[in-house]
Scaffold this motif. Sequence first.
Motif, PDB file in Angstrom:
ATOM      1  N   ASN A   1     -24.229  10.392  41.163  1.00  8.32           N
ATOM      2  CA  ASN A   1     -22.769  10.321  41.135  1.00  8.32           C
ATOM      3  C   ASN A   1     -22.241  11.238  40.036  1.00  8.32           C
ATOM      4  O   ASN A   1     -22.243  10.870  38.869  1.00  8.32           O
ATOM      5  CB  ASN A   1     -22.322   8.875  40.905  1.00  8.32           C
TER       6      ASN A   1
ATOM      7  N   LYS B   1     -19.254  12.044  39.370  1.00  3.75           N
ATOM      8  CA  LYS B   1     -18.005  11.571  38.762  1.00  3.75           C
ATOM      9  C   LYS B   1     -18.286  10.896  37.416  1.00  3.75           C
ATOM     10  O   LYS B   1     -17.517  11.033  36.474  1.00  3.75           O
ATOM     11  CB  LYS B   1     -17.286  10.607  39.707  1.00  3.75           C
ATOM     12  N   ASP B   2     -19.400  10.210  37.314  1.00  6.58           N
ATOM     13  CA  ASP B   2     -19.771   9.540  36.059  1.00  6.58           C
ATOM     14  C   ASP B   2     -20.056  10.534  34.934  1.00  6.58           C
ATOM     15  O   ASP B   2     -20.034  10.182  33.770  1.00  6.58           O
ATOM     16  CB  ASP B   2     -20.995   8.641  36.256  1.00  6.58           C
TER      17      ASP B   2
ATOM     18  N   GLY C   1     -18.281  13.328  34.439  1.00 10.26           N
ATOM     19  CA  GLY C   1     -17.074  14.072  34.098  1.00 10.26           C
ATOM     20  C   GLY C   1     -16.975  15.389  34.849  1.00 10.26           C
ATOM     21  O   GLY C   1     -16.023  16.137  34.688  1.00 10.26           O
TER      22      GLY C   1
ATOM     23  N   ASN D   1     -16.278  16.629  38.275  1.00 14.22           N
ATOM     24  CA  ASN D   1     -15.741  16.090  39.525  1.00 14.22           C
ATOM     25  C   ASN D   1     -15.798  17.091  40.674  1.00 14.22           C
ATOM     26  O   ASN D   1     -14.789  17.429  41.273  1.00 14.22           O
ATOM     27  CB  ASN D   1     -14.312  15.588  39.295  1.00 14.22           C
ATOM     28  N   VAL D   2     -17.001  17.582  40.950  1.00 12.34           N
ATOM     29  CA  VAL D   2     -17.224  18.476  42.084  1.00 12.34           C
ATOM     30  C   VAL D   2     -18.457  17.979  42.838  1.00 12.34           C
ATOM     31  O   VAL D   2     -19.199  17.136  42.346  1.00 12.34           O
ATOM     32  CB  VAL D   2     -17.427  19.944  41.638  1.00 12.34           C
ATOM     33  N   LYS D   3     -18.676  18.543  43.999  1.00  9.55           N
ATOM     34  CA  LYS D   3     -19.872  18.197  44.774  1.00  9.55           C
ATOM     35  C   LYS D   3     -21.078  18.964  44.223  1.00  9.55           C
ATOM     36  O   LYS D   3     -20.929  19.992  43.591  1.00  9.55           O
ATOM     37  CB  LYS D   3     -19.646  18.533  46.240  1.00  9.55           C
TER      38      LYS D   3
END
Length: 170
Positions: free
Chosen positions: A33, A35-36, A38, A40-42
């Motif tokens: 993940n 997002k965890d 920082g 925020n991309v694939k």
Amino acid sequence: LLYYLLFYVFMDIRKLSFNDSKSLQRLFLAEKNLKDTGVNVKHNKITKKFMRGWLKERIKMYNLKNPLYIVYAVVNKQKKIIGTIGLDNINYKNKSAIIGGWIAKKYSGKGYCTSAIRLFLEKAKKLFCLKMVYAETSKTNIASYKVLEKNGFKTRKTLKGQFLFEKCLM
């Protein structure tokens, strides 16, 4: 206490550099993940070019008088990057900020995050004369909840799916 001291002594935080590009890229790509972290991309966006740009933006902040945010590397006793920690939404008027960080999955659960927050709060308090620091975590992230509690954060508010924490540094 002895367990904590061992990790406190044998890990550190430091400013990021362009030399960190490859190791950070590997760590980001290994995370399930992003997002965890920082970022925020694939995963397919975590290229060499992306990492250079990501690092450039963060390194630029070290030279600003009033940066918007600041990010440091968390390193183990072998000086290997194992995560990052930083401040966001630095409010110079209210002397407050939001702290966030992550430790790569393969290093989690060993006390690194607890120690990194403690070290980073000491540095951030001096650098930015902070009086209050906030943090948030999802209700399902029990490890982060415990790390924040160990560092003296108090639950300020509970929102749908989130815990909001605060810590007075005065």
